[in-house]
Scaffold this motif. Structure first.
Motif, PDB file in Angstrom:
ATOM      1  N   VAL A 116       0.783  -1.345   0.038  1.00  0.00           N
ATOM      2  CA  VAL A 116      -0.029  -0.138   0.137  1.00  0.00           C
ATOM      3  C   VAL A 116       0.939   1.222  -0.054  1.00  0.00           C
ATOM      4  O   VAL A 116       0.701   2.153  -0.815  1.00  0.00           O
ATOM      5  CB  VAL A 116      -1.091  -0.028   1.057  1.00  0.00           C
ATOM      6  N   ALA A 117       1.840   1.208   0.784  1.00  0.00           N
ATOM      7  CA  ALA A 117       2.699   2.534   1.032  1.00  0.00           C
ATOM      8  C   ALA A 117       3.388   2.765   0.053  1.00  0.00           C
ATOM      9  O   ALA A 117       3.679   3.815  -0.644  1.00  0.00           O
ATOM     10  CB  ALA A 117       3.443   2.617   2.302  1.00  0.00           C
ATOM     11  N   PHE A 118       4.195   1.724  -0.760  1.00  0.00           N
ATOM     12  CA  PHE A 118       5.180   1.910  -1.835  1.00  0.00           C
ATOM     13  C   PHE A 118       4.173   2.370  -2.956  1.00  0.00           C
ATOM     14  O   PHE A 118       4.715   3.210  -3.964  1.00  0.00           O
ATOM     15  CB  PHE A 118       5.866   0.615  -1.999  1.00  0.00           C
ATOM     16  N   ASP A 119       2.927   1.825  -3.177  1.00  0.00           N
ATOM     17  CA  ASP A 119       2.111   2.355  -4.209  1.00  0.00           C
ATOM     18  C   ASP A 119       1.844   3.839  -4.173  1.00  0.00           C
ATOM     19  O   ASP A 119       1.775   4.397  -5.344  1.00  0.00           O
ATOM     20  CB  ASP A 119       0.827   1.634  -4.126  1.00  0.00           C
ATOM     21  N   ARG A 120       1.688   4.408  -3.038  1.00  0.00           N
ATOM     22  CA  ARG A 120       1.589   5.717  -3.048  1.00  0.00           C
ATOM     23  C   ARG A 120       2.639   6.812  -3.606  1.00  0.00           C
ATOM     24  O   ARG A 120       2.351   7.892  -4.041  1.00  0.00           O
ATOM     25  CB  ARG A 120       1.586   6.072  -1.684  1.00  0.00           C
ATOM     26  N   VAL A 121       3.833   6.097  -3.714  1.00  0.00           N
ATOM     27  CA  VAL A 121       4.841   6.823  -4.423  1.00  0.00           C
ATOM     28  C   VAL A 121       5.415   6.526  -5.470  1.00  0.00           C
ATOM     29  O   VAL A 121       5.864   7.163  -6.476  1.00  0.00           O
ATOM     30  CB  VAL A 121       6.197   7.040  -3.264  1.00  0.00           C
ATOM     31  N   HIS A 122       5.378   4.978  -5.881  1.00  0.00           N
ATOM     32  CA  HIS A 122       6.014   4.481  -7.112  1.00  0.00           C
ATOM     33  C   HIS A 122       5.186   3.649  -8.033  1.00  0.00           C
ATOM     34  O   HIS A 122       5.575   2.931  -8.791  1.00  0.00           O
ATOM     35  CB  HIS A 122       6.917   3.515  -6.411  1.00  0.00           C
ATOM     36  N   ASP A 123       3.614   3.748  -7.721  1.00  0.00           N
ATOM     37  CA  ASP A 123       2.848   3.243  -8.695  1.00  0.00           C
ATOM     38  C   ASP A 123       3.202   1.509  -8.752  1.00  0.00           C
ATOM     39  O   ASP A 123       3.652   1.096  -9.819  1.00  0.00           O
ATOM     40  CB  ASP A 123       3.059   3.869  -9.834  1.00  0.00           C
ATOM     41  N   VAL A 124       2.757   0.959  -7.663  1.00  0.00           N
ATOM     42  CA  VAL A 124       3.047  -0.452  -7.419  1.00  0.00           C
ATOM     43  C   VAL A 124       1.975  -1.382  -8.377  1.00  0.00           C
ATOM     44  O   VAL A 124       2.220  -2.279  -8.812  1.00  0.00           O
ATOM     45  CB  VAL A 124       3.390  -1.145  -6.114  1.00  0.00           C
ATOM     46  N   LEU A 127       7.741  -1.130  -7.322  1.00  0.00           N
ATOM     47  CA  LEU A 127       8.131  -1.807  -6.202  1.00  0.00           C
ATOM     48  C   LEU A 127       9.689  -2.004  -6.273  1.00  0.00           C
ATOM     49  O   LEU A 127      10.464  -1.670  -5.116  1.00  0.00           O
ATOM     50  CB  LEU A 127       7.354  -2.984  -5.687  1.00  0.00           C
ATOM     51  N   ALA A 128      10.249  -2.414  -7.216  1.00  0.00           N
ATOM     52  CA  ALA A 128      11.782  -2.828  -7.165  1.00  0.00           C
ATOM     53  C   ALA A 128      12.470  -1.228  -7.264  1.00  0.00           C
ATOM     54  O   ALA A 128      13.303  -0.871  -6.631  1.00  0.00           O
ATOM     55  CB  ALA A 128      11.968  -3.358  -8.472  1.00  0.00           C
ATOM     56  N   ALA A 129      11.693  -0.199  -7.860  1.00  0.00           N
ATOM     57  CA  ALA A 129      12.404   1.253  -7.805  1.00  0.00           C
ATOM     58  C   ALA A 129      12.302   1.875  -6.422  1.00  0.00           C
ATOM     59  O   ALA A 129      13.468   2.220  -5.789  1.00  0.00           O
ATOM     60  CB  ALA A 129      11.516   2.181  -8.708  1.00  0.00           C
ATOM     61  N   GLY A 130      11.106   1.557  -5.612  1.00  0.00           N
ATOM     62  CA  GLY A 130      11.151   2.018  -4.238  1.00  0.00           C
ATOM     63  C   GLY A 130      12.199   1.407  -3.263  1.00  0.00           C
ATOM     64  O   GLY A 130      12.700   1.995  -2.520  1.00  0.00           O
ATOM     65  N   LEU A 131      12.147  -0.057  -3.508  1.00  0.00           N
ATOM     66  CA  LEU A 131      12.947  -0.880  -2.639  1.00  0.00           C
ATOM     67  C   LEU A 131      14.444  -0.485  -2.642  1.00  0.00           C
ATOM     68  O   LEU A 131      15.362  -0.302  -1.871  1.00  0.00           O
ATOM     69  CB  LEU A 131      12.995  -2.132  -2.961  1.00  0.00           C
ATOM     70  N   ARG A 132      15.049  -0.019  -3.862  1.00  0.00           N
ATOM     71  CA  ARG A 132      16.293   0.225  -4.103  1.00  0.00           C
ATOM     72  C   ARG A 132      16.595   1.643  -3.208  1.00  0.00           C
ATOM     73  O   ARG A 132      17.776   1.854  -2.910  1.00  0.00           O
ATOM     74  CB  ARG A 132      16.494   0.740  -5.713  1.00  0.00           C
ATOM     75  N   GLY A 133      15.380   2.550  -3.333  1.00  0.00           N
ATOM     76  CA  GLY A 133      15.851   3.804  -2.313  1.00  0.00           C
ATOM     77  C   GLY A 133      16.042   3.331  -0.962  1.00  0.00           C
ATOM     78  O   GLY A 133      16.775   3.940  -0.344  1.00  0.00           O
ATOM     79  N   THR A 134      14.850   2.581  -0.602  1.00  0.00           N
ATOM     80  CA  THR A 134      14.723   2.292   0.584  1.00  0.00           C
ATOM     81  C   THR A 134      16.083   1.633   1.265  1.00  0.00           C
ATOM     82  O   THR A 134      16.643   1.638   2.424  1.00  0.00           O
ATOM     83  CB  THR A 134      13.709   1.432   1.068  1.00  0.00           C
ATOM     84  N   ASP A 135      16.709   0.797   0.438  1.00  0.00           N
ATOM     85  CA  ASP A 135      17.641  -0.386   0.685  1.00  0.00           C
ATOM     86  C   ASP A 135      18.950   0.509   0.491  1.00  0.00           C
ATOM     87  O   ASP A 135      19.946  -0.102   0.619  1.00  0.00           O
ATOM     88  CB  ASP A 135      17.591  -1.595   0.142  1.00  0.00           C
TER      89      ASP A 135
END
Length: 426
Positions: free
Chosen positions: A276-284, A337-345
């Motif tokens: 849910v949260a990653f979809d808000r920023v990265h269109d999951v 989701l992959a794009a968001g996780l790259r930033g988080t990680d």
């Protein structure tokens, strides 16, 4: 507990002159020309990151004895308490996860009976789902006790509510480290403006710490400060506690594992919140029905449901929560989701902290796999950074090793910060 409360006070600050109107009881003494019902600021002011909009005195602990009593009642170590505490809610300008102007709030605590320069701590809190699950909104164990610990020990302490929590508009972009870092940095800037009227100044060297979600936020802030994101503040030391630093590489695989070391109930919560949260920023996803068997799951993270409401409404298992596509997406992230996780990680990767750093963790943590800390330490060591990993041991609080690590980690960090000499920790 013997806690003294002072009358409610509120400061509304003009953006041009940063002048304050102080309201105490029915009277008002104006140092500027703007009331608490003033018109909205101009569009130019909206772009001024860190501009202080208002400061509200929430409560006062009049003495070190009162601070110690509050910490003891919440299960925290009172041993470092040397001062009473004034606690304020600051509202300030910042940017959202898309870089657009917005506002946010946070808790600012300062030790009573002090003048002049104060050493500066930034504490970032752990996961919450309701917008009042934030330090400036509830006087509650895990939201305010770390701030009281640091302030009563003599530190000026900022604790961001994060975007979409506290008084800020919109929905919270959970685990979005870049926006956590900007909200934290801009709160520091707002606090610096405010302290100009309290007889204090903030030390340049920021001692950055945080718990769980906030551990990653602290590292994000530290990286930004070291990179020169602010002309005044710089990184002094890092002491994150029990973070999910390798969210995509360690945390998500752990919560999906059939024989997971993590508590299965938390696996359901974090799997749902991630999507849910990653979809808000990265269109999951295009529609929540793509990833959830019940698309109404998305509504549980709207900022208006409490934690107990969310947990009771969620299904009990991952198989009941996720569609086959949803589980596959978490197992093999792609697209947004992959794009968001790259930033988080990225919090531990490809940079070398120049400031002292300790990573606090607790074996047996049921919410954040300790592989997060091991992977983070390895990444820093690969870059040549000297990092200490501190195992806090068996530190259960309310039958939770994860929560216990916040209690014990705070006690350890405040003593470590106190031992570091100002001016030598860059």
């Amino acid at each position: 507990m013997p806690v003294a409360r002072t009358p409610h006070r509120h400061w509304r600050v003009t953006t041009a002159a940063v002048a304050a109107t102080i309201l105490a009881g029915a009277g008002a003494v104006s140092a500027g020309a703007e009331s608490r019902t003033s018109a909205a600021p101009s569009s130019n002011a909206a772009a001024q990151r860190g501009a202080l909009l208002s400061a509200e005195l929430l409560y006062t602990l009049t003495s070190a004895k009162d601070s110690a009593a509050e910490l003891t009642a919440s299960g925290y170590d009172p041993g470092a308490a040397r001062h009473g505490v004034d606690a304020y809610r600051l509202t300030y300008r910042t940017i959202d996860a898309k870089g657009q102007p917005t506002t946010a709030s946070g808790l600012f605590t300062i030790p009573r009976g002090t003048q002049g320069r104060l050493r500066t701590v930034s504490f970032a809190h752990g996961t919450g789902v309701h917008r009042i699950d934030a330090p400036s909104m509830q006087r509650k164990v895990f939201l305010t006790s770390p701030s009281i610990t640091y302030a009563s020990a003599g530190f000026a302490t900022v604790a961001p509510d994060y975007l979409g929590m506290g008084t800020g508009p919109g929905k919270h972009p959970w685990m979005d480290v870049p926006s956590e870092a900007t909200a934290s940095l801009d709160l520091l800037r707002a606090a610096r403006q405010f302290t100009a009227r309290t007889g204090h100044t903030l030390d340049r060297d920021v001692l950055a710490t945080g718990f769980s979600q906030g551990a990653s936020a602290a590292l994000g802030l530290g990286r930004a400060l070291q990179a020169g994101a602010d002309r005044y503040f710089r990184l002094g030391a890092l002491a994150p506690v029990s973070g999910a630093y390798d969210f995509g590489g360690a945390e998500i695989p752990a919560l999906l594992a059939d024989d997971s070391e993590l508590e299965p109930r938390w696996g359901v919560v974090y799997a749902a919140y991630t999507l849910v949260a990653f979809d808000r920023v990265h269109d999951v996803y295009d529609n929540p029905s793509e990833v959830f068997r019940d698309p109404a799951v998305e509504e549980l993270f709207d900022g208006m449901h409490t934690g107990p409401q969310m947990i009771s409404a969620l299904p009990r298992t991952l198989d009941e929560l996720l569609t086959p596509y949803g589980r596959d997406l978490l197992t093999r992230p792609k697209g947004g989701l992959a794009a968001g996780l790259r930033g988080t990680d990225s919090v531990c990767k490809d940079w070398k902290p120049k400031a002292p750093i300790r990573l606090y963790m607790a074996q047996g943590d049921e919410q954040a796999t300790v592989r997060n800390t091991a992977n983070c330490a390895a990444a820093f060591q690969k870059m040549g950074a000297g990092v200490s990993v501190v195992d806090l041991g068996a530190v259960d609080h309310q039958k939770s090793r994860h929560l216990g690590s916040n209690v014990q980690g705070t006690a350890r960090a405040v003593r470590w910060f106190s031992s570091l000499r100002t001016g030598s920790i860059r």
